[in-house]
Design a protein around this motif. Structure first.
Motif, short mmCIF file in Angstrom:
data_model
loop_
_atom_site.label_atom_id
_atom_site.label_comp_id
_atom_site.label_asym_id
_atom_site.label_seq_id
_atom_site.Cartn_x
_atom_site.Cartn_y
_atom_site.Cartn_z
N PRO A 222 37.15 34.15 48.47
CA PRO A 222 38.39 34.81 48.92
C PRO A 222 39.51 34.73 47.88
O PRO A 222 40.32 35.66 47.77
N ARG A 223 39.57 33.67 47.08
CA ARG A 223 40.59 33.56 46.03
C ARG A 223 40.57 34.76 45.09
O ARG A 223 41.54 35.10 44.46
N PHE A 224 39.39 35.37 44.93
CA PHE A 224 39.24 36.42 43.92
C PHE A 224 39.30 37.83 44.50
O PHE A 224 39.42 38.80 43.77
N LEU A 225 39.21 37.92 45.83
CA LEU A 225 39.03 39.25 46.41
C LEU A 225 40.25 40.15 46.25
O LEU A 225 40.11 41.38 46.25
N ALA A 226 41.40 39.57 46.08
CA ALA A 226 42.60 40.40 45.93
C ALA A 226 42.76 40.92 44.49
O ALA A 226 43.63 41.73 44.20
N ALA B 261 34.84 38.36 29.50
CA ALA B 261 34.31 37.21 28.77
C ALA B 261 33.81 36.12 29.72
O ALA B 261 33.29 35.10 29.28
N GLY B 262 33.96 36.33 31.03
CA GLY B 262 33.50 35.33 32.00
C GLY B 262 34.66 34.74 32.77
O GLY B 262 35.82 34.79 32.32
N LEU B 263 34.34 34.17 33.94
CA LEU B 263 35.39 33.51 34.75
C LEU B 263 35.99 32.36 33.95
O LEU B 263 35.23 31.54 33.41
N PRO B 264 37.32 32.26 33.91
CA PRO B 264 37.93 31.17 33.13
C PRO B 264 37.39 29.79 33.53
O PRO B 264 37.12 28.94 32.67
N ASP B 265 37.21 29.56 34.84
CA ASP B 265 36.69 28.25 35.27
C ASP B 265 35.32 27.95 34.69
O ASP B 265 35.00 26.82 34.32
N LEU B 266 34.49 28.99 34.64
CA LEU B 266 33.13 28.79 34.12
C LEU B 266 33.17 28.56 32.61
O LEU B 266 32.48 27.68 32.08
N PRO C 103 28.78 39.10 37.51
CA PRO C 103 29.16 39.04 38.92
C PRO C 103 29.94 37.77 39.24
O PRO C 103 29.62 36.68 38.74
N VAL C 104 30.97 37.91 40.10
CA VAL C 104 31.85 36.77 40.39
C VAL C 104 31.13 35.68 41.19
O VAL C 104 31.24 34.48 40.87
N VAL C 105 30.38 36.08 42.22
CA VAL C 105 29.77 35.06 43.10
C VAL C 105 28.83 34.15 42.29
O VAL C 105 28.88 32.92 42.40
N GLU C 106 27.97 34.76 41.46
CA GLU C 106 27.03 33.95 40.69
C GLU C 106 27.77 33.04 39.70
O GLU C 106 27.34 31.92 39.44
N HIS D 194 40.96 42.54 40.65
CA HIS D 194 39.95 43.57 40.35
C HIS D 194 38.56 42.97 40.14
O HIS D 194 37.56 43.67 40.21
N GLY D 195 38.46 41.71 39.85
CA GLY D 195 37.14 41.08 39.79
C GLY D 195 36.42 41.20 38.45
O GLY D 195 35.33 40.70 38.28
N TYR D 196 37.08 41.89 37.48
CA TYR D 196 36.44 42.02 36.15
C TYR D 196 36.88 40.88 35.24
O TYR D 196 38.06 40.63 35.07
N HIS D 197 35.91 40.21 34.63
CA HIS D 197 36.22 39.14 33.67
C HIS D 197 35.26 39.31 32.50
O HIS D 197 34.21 38.66 32.45
#
Ligand code: PLP
Length: 661
Positions: A132-136, A143-148, A342-345, A138-141
């Motif tokens: 839910p933190r990400f759903l608001a 180079a990858g999710l910063p946390d990852l 993909p964000v979930v993975e 656009h979901g595009y990253h």
């Protein structure tokens, strides 16, 4: 075309009552094994359904369903009005190496792809909570999710290679990372140095960019020799990049120690050669942890990693670690084909990395256990195999004494199948690429020469498995159909050669070195080929190629034992007969020779893998893989040990290019 009678196929199939039902699946499984081990040769027409049903005392519907299953799985093909023919599954694409569909009957030993541990569903559940933190957004990253990125960077730092999140690009698995690295480093026609053997999909990725693969042989028993050869090749060939696996190399399992890494990184630095370092199994050290990543020893190295082997391939999460400016450039390359992962993975990957140290301990423990069960069983049941115990990774690369070894022909032949889509269809279905299959119970019925438009050159008639009478009959038929060209008989015993010479005395040319004969008028030679062979043991195959080329209409400039080491050391083109129109390279002991020659000359090359001198491998199968992996553009690869087919094919190329030129 071979045919098999319903009666003889029923004998080979045996008693179906002992197999698990349903009956049609059991029948399909039995026929599949007969095709795989060669007792039903490729291209054989299978009996009509009704006849086979009678011979096996089963219903016709059972046979119909079995044939349908075989066709669906690629083990048979149907030709309208002509019947059903034995075939090998074509597989995906040439060179692609992907796991096939799950099969209850078979253990697929060709792929190191573990099932998902319990941590994976748990991580996905945690990811959904985070989502839910990400759903608001656009979901595009890209180079990858910063946390990852931060977690991956921290892991490199812990392994001895200080890394910031900006130095990490998240990819869809390691192969995606390798491909992006290649796309950033390689241009069409440039060379990439690789270990040989290596991971085929990565080599395909390099070739897809038009790069030329330069293989350096890696013998697991002599890893130090690889370093010497790699240093020499780096300075002699000056490749544009290298693709390397210093951590439990796939498939040999070789681990490069810290001193070796120092040397390798130094040689790359001196040559100004950047490298893609595939660390897919770097964290799967079973006896000891791997030294720090190769990138800790020198500049210009891209490290590629993945969760596929420490967690699950189905996640499709991998990464590239490089300097921050390189990562920015590679991100631009990545978005050409995929905007973002993909964000979930990626959230699940964060959870998995948080618990990775614990889960890795359990996974390594399991792998040690599996390794010891597998190696103990193999050593006990197959004492003449060389069974190593690799210090890490997921692959066991065993050495077979010979394809003809008892163990292979009795127990393992059904597992050995031709690689998908042989690159050079020479039309000799009667000559399977793997020669060491059990003989058919009955000698094959000599095929009648098919009626067809006059071919460019005669078919080669293989004598092995045929009586002298059968060979004589085939030759008579070929002479009747094509009186103006010779019939070529190969690998015939002396008495068959003598019988041929007595029946066709005025017309028979016999070659003792290759146990071959040509019956009929020899054509005027057009163009010429050169025959090179890497080692003495391959001379008979070289002689076969020379003979077949000469009697099918081209001149042969020389048969030469060029000695692989001489080539390796000098990498010089002096010994090449450059005035030939085509080269045949017979390269069993030194299978990478064809790849090296492909770099040195623009002449078309027909390479013949052989099974001589391949004690630590699957005989010619390994040579074939070596050639497929190392072949440059302009190199075509013939069947194993098939000098004749290579000679016929090379002669065809030579005549055509001579006329054109
Ligand atoms: C050496 C090597 N590189 C890359 C890969 C592909 O990994 P991924 O599933 O992460 O793309 C594999 C898979 O077996 C491999 O063995």
């Amino acid at each position: 075309m071979e045919t098999t009678s319903a009666r003889s196929l029923a004998v080979l199939v045996g008693d179906l009552a002992t197999d698990r039902p349903p009956r049609y699946a059991a029948l399909a499984g039995r026929i599949r094994r007969l095709v795989a081990d060669g007792r039903v040769p490729l291209g054989t027409r299978l009996p009509a359904e009704r006849q086979l049903a009678t011979a096996l005392a089963v219903s016709r519907a059972t046979v119909t369903a079995a044939y349908t299953r075989l066709r669906e799985d690629g083990w048979a093909t149907a030709r309208q009005g002509a019947g059903t023919f034995a075939a090998l599954p074509a597989g995906p694409h040439r060179g692609a190496w992907v796991p096939g569909p799950a099969d209850d009957d078979a253990i697929d030993l060709a792929h190191a792809a573990p099932a998902a541990p319990a941590a994976v569903p748990a991580a996905l559940a945690a990811a959904l909570e985070e989502l839910p933190r990400f759903l608001a957004t656009h979901g595009y990253h890209p180079a990858g999710l910063p946390d990852l990125r931060a977690r991956i960077a921290a892991r490199y730092t812990a392994r001895g290679l200080p890394t910031t999140p900006e130095q990490v690009l998240v990819t869809n698995g390691a192969l995606h990372g390798v491909s992006i690295g290649f796309a950033g480093l390689l241009r069409r026609g440039q060379r990439v140095l690789v270990e040989q053997p290596s991971y085929p999909n990565a080599l395909q990725a390099a070739r897809a960019l038009g790069a030329r693969v330069v293989p350096v042989a890696l013998d697991p028993d002599e890893p130090a020799a690889w370093l010497d050869a790699a240093e020499r090749t780096l300075s002699a060939v000056r490749p544009a990049a290298a693709y390397l696996m210093p951590d439990f190399q796939n498939p040999t399992g070789v681990l490069l120690d810290a001193a070796g890494r120092e040397r390798l990184a130094g040689a790359l630095r001196r040559g100004g050669v950047p490298a893609v370092v595939d660390e897919t199994v770097a964290e799967l050290g079973l006896d000891a942890a791997a030294p720090p990543p190769l990138a800790a020893f020198g500049p210009g190295l891209l490290s590629v990693g993945t969760l596929s082997k420490v967690a699950w391939g189905g996640l499709r999460v991998g990464w590239v670690r490089a300097e921050a400016d390189v990562v920015r450039r590679l991100t631009a390359v990545a978005v050409r084909t995929s905007m973002s992962g993909p964000v979930v993975e990626q959230l699940a990957a964060c959870a998995l990395l948080d618990g990775l140290d614990g889960s890795l301990q359990a996974w390594r423990e399991q792998l040690r256990e599996r390794r010891s069960v597998l190696t103990a069983e193999l050593r006990q049941r197959l004492p003449d195999w060389r069974v190593p115990a690799p210090a890490g990774g997921l692959v066991l690369w065993c050495g077979l004494p010979s394809l003809r070894s008892r163990a292979v022909s009795s127990g393992f032949a059904p597992l050995l199948v031709e690689p998908a889509d042989p690159p050079l269809g020479l039309g000799s279905l009667a000559e399977p690429a793997l020669a060491a299959v059990p003989p058919p119970l009955e000698p094959p019925v000599p095929p009648a020469a098919p009626a067809r438009a006059a071919p460019a050159e005669p078919d080669v008639i293989w004598a092995p498995g045929r009586s002298t009478e059968q060979v004589l009959a085939l030759v008579r038929e070929a002479r009747r159909q094509f009186p103006d060209r010779p019939a070529v008989v190969v690998r015939a015993p002396a008495e068959t050669l003598v019988a041929l010479a007595s029946e066709h005395d005025a017309y028979t040319t016999v070659d003792a070195a290759s146990m071959s004969a040509a019956v009929g008028p020899l054509p005027e030679p057009v163009g010429s080929i050169g025959v090179l062979c890497g080692a003495g043991g391959d001379l008979a195959v070289a002689a076969e190629a020379a003979f077949a080329a000469r009697v099918t209409g081209t001149a042969v400039l020389r048969v030469d034992d060029v000695g692989g080491s001489r080539f390796r050391a000098g990498l010089s083109g002096d010994a090449l007969p450059e005035d030939a129109d085509c080269l045949v390279v017979v390269a069993g002991l030194d299978a990478s020779l064809a790849g090296l020659l492909g770099v040195l000359t623009d002449l078309p090359i027909v390479a013949v893998p052989t099974s001589t001198g391949q004690p630590g491998s699957f005989g010619g199968f390994s040579a074939l893989l070596t050639l497929l992996n190392s072949a440059s553009p302009g190199v075509v690869v013939s069947n194993i040990d098939n000098g004749h087919a290579a000679g016929v094919f090379a002669a065809r190329i030579a005549r055509r290019s001579h006329r054109r030129g």
